[in-house]
Scaffold this motif. Structure first.
Motif, short mmCIF file in Angstrom:
data_model
loop_
_atom_site.label_atom_id
_atom_site.label_comp_id
_atom_site.label_asym_id
_atom_site.label_seq_id
_atom_site.Cartn_x
_atom_site.Cartn_y
_atom_site.Cartn_z
N SER A 111 0.83 -1.20 0.00
CA SER A 111 0.00 0.00 0.00
C SER A 111 0.87 1.25 0.00
CB SER A 111 -0.96 0.00 1.19
OG SER A 111 -0.26 -0.16 2.39
N GLY A 136 3.39 0.85 2.97
CA GLY A 136 3.21 -0.26 3.89
C GLY A 136 3.61 -1.55 3.21
N GLY A 140 4.61 -5.83 7.75
CA GLY A 140 3.93 -5.03 8.76
C GLY A 140 4.58 -3.70 9.06
N ILE A 142 5.68 0.33 8.02
CA ILE A 142 5.32 1.50 7.22
C ILE A 142 6.56 2.37 7.15
CG2 ILE A 142 3.85 3.53 7.05
CD1 ILE A 142 1.84 1.94 8.85
N HIS A 170 2.70 -3.51 13.34
CA HIS A 170 1.74 -4.48 12.81
C HIS A 170 2.35 -5.88 12.84
CE1 HIS A 170 -1.35 -1.73 11.36
NE2 HIS A 170 -0.38 -0.91 11.00
N LYS A 173 0.85 -8.07 7.21
CA LYS A 173 1.03 -7.07 6.16
C LYS A 173 0.10 -5.89 6.31
CE LYS A 173 -1.75 -9.27 2.56
NZ LYS A 173 -1.70 -9.84 1.22
N VAL A 174 0.57 -4.74 5.89
CA VAL A 174 -0.21 -3.51 5.87
C VAL A 174 -0.98 -3.50 4.56
CG1 VAL A 174 -0.13 -0.99 5.90
CG2 VAL A 174 1.48 -2.31 7.30
N THR A 175 -2.30 -3.55 4.61
CA THR A 175 -3.10 -3.65 3.40
C THR A 175 -3.74 -2.32 2.99
OG1 THR A 175 -5.03 -4.35 4.67
CG2 THR A 175 -3.61 -6.09 3.75
N LEU A 177 -3.60 2.27 3.83
CA LEU A 177 -3.15 3.43 4.59
C LEU A 177 -4.11 4.58 4.32
CD1 LEU A 177 0.62 3.32 3.55
CD2 LEU A 177 -0.26 2.81 5.83
#
Length: 181
Positions: A111, A136, A140, A142, A170, A173-175, A177
């Protein structure tokens, strides 16, 4: 009308409504065909195809800043992330001006978010924030980048930009923002 040109699924879109005075809006798209395309919404034509990724485009955003020529006009850079483990920057008007956004190693960047700078004219409030790019990843994390540094790297034809900082916490994974005021 329908914009036709990607060879498979489109996964990411970003609009630019004010890239040039008296010009129609642009749409930027990225997909599973590994391409980033720039569309003229006045003619519904693809005006540029960026073929820099070797695997799916996962996300994209458009960053902007004032041109350094004193004209008061904005300039734009397309940022795209891919499952080929790269994050790339391409100047919207000059195909030769491109660069790489570093720091994620071998992690997919899932992301992206452009956060415009903010300025206050209130003499009591000295608040000033420069524009940033946030990315991201699948681990996890950013990472935060200076948009000014991204544009400077483009000027040196193919430079790499390092993150200003990393936000961790996190467990997966950051999916997505977003920014909230």
């Amino acid at each position: 009308g329908t914009l036709t040109g990607h060879e498979s699924r489109v996964k990411a879109l970003a609009a630019i409504s004010d890239h040039k005075p008296d010009a129609p809006a642009l749409l930027v798209s990225g997909g599973d065909d590994c391409y980033v395309k720039v569309w003229d919404l006045g003619t519904n034509e693809c005006i540029r195809t960026i073929e820099s990724h070797t695997h799916f485009v996962m996300d994209l955003t458009v960053c902007q800043q004032l041109k350094g020529d004193g004209s008061g006009e904005q300039e734009y850079v397309i940022i795209s992330s891919s499952s080929d483990k790269t994050v790339l920057a391409h100047h919207i008007d000059d195909a030769e001006r491109h660069g790489r956004i570093g720091g994620h190693g071998q992690s997919d960047v899932t992301s992206l978010l452009f956060v415009a700078g903010s300025h206050s004219d209130d003499k009591k409030d000295k608040h000033h924030q420069d524009p940033i790019l946030c990315s991201g990843n699948a681990e996890g994390n950013i990472l935060v980048y200076s948009v000014e540094h991204i544009f400077n790297a483009l000027s040196s034809a193919g430079g790499e930009v390092a993150p200003m900082c990393s936000l961790q916490g996190h467990r997966a994974k950051v999916t997505g923002l977003c920014i909230s005021n």
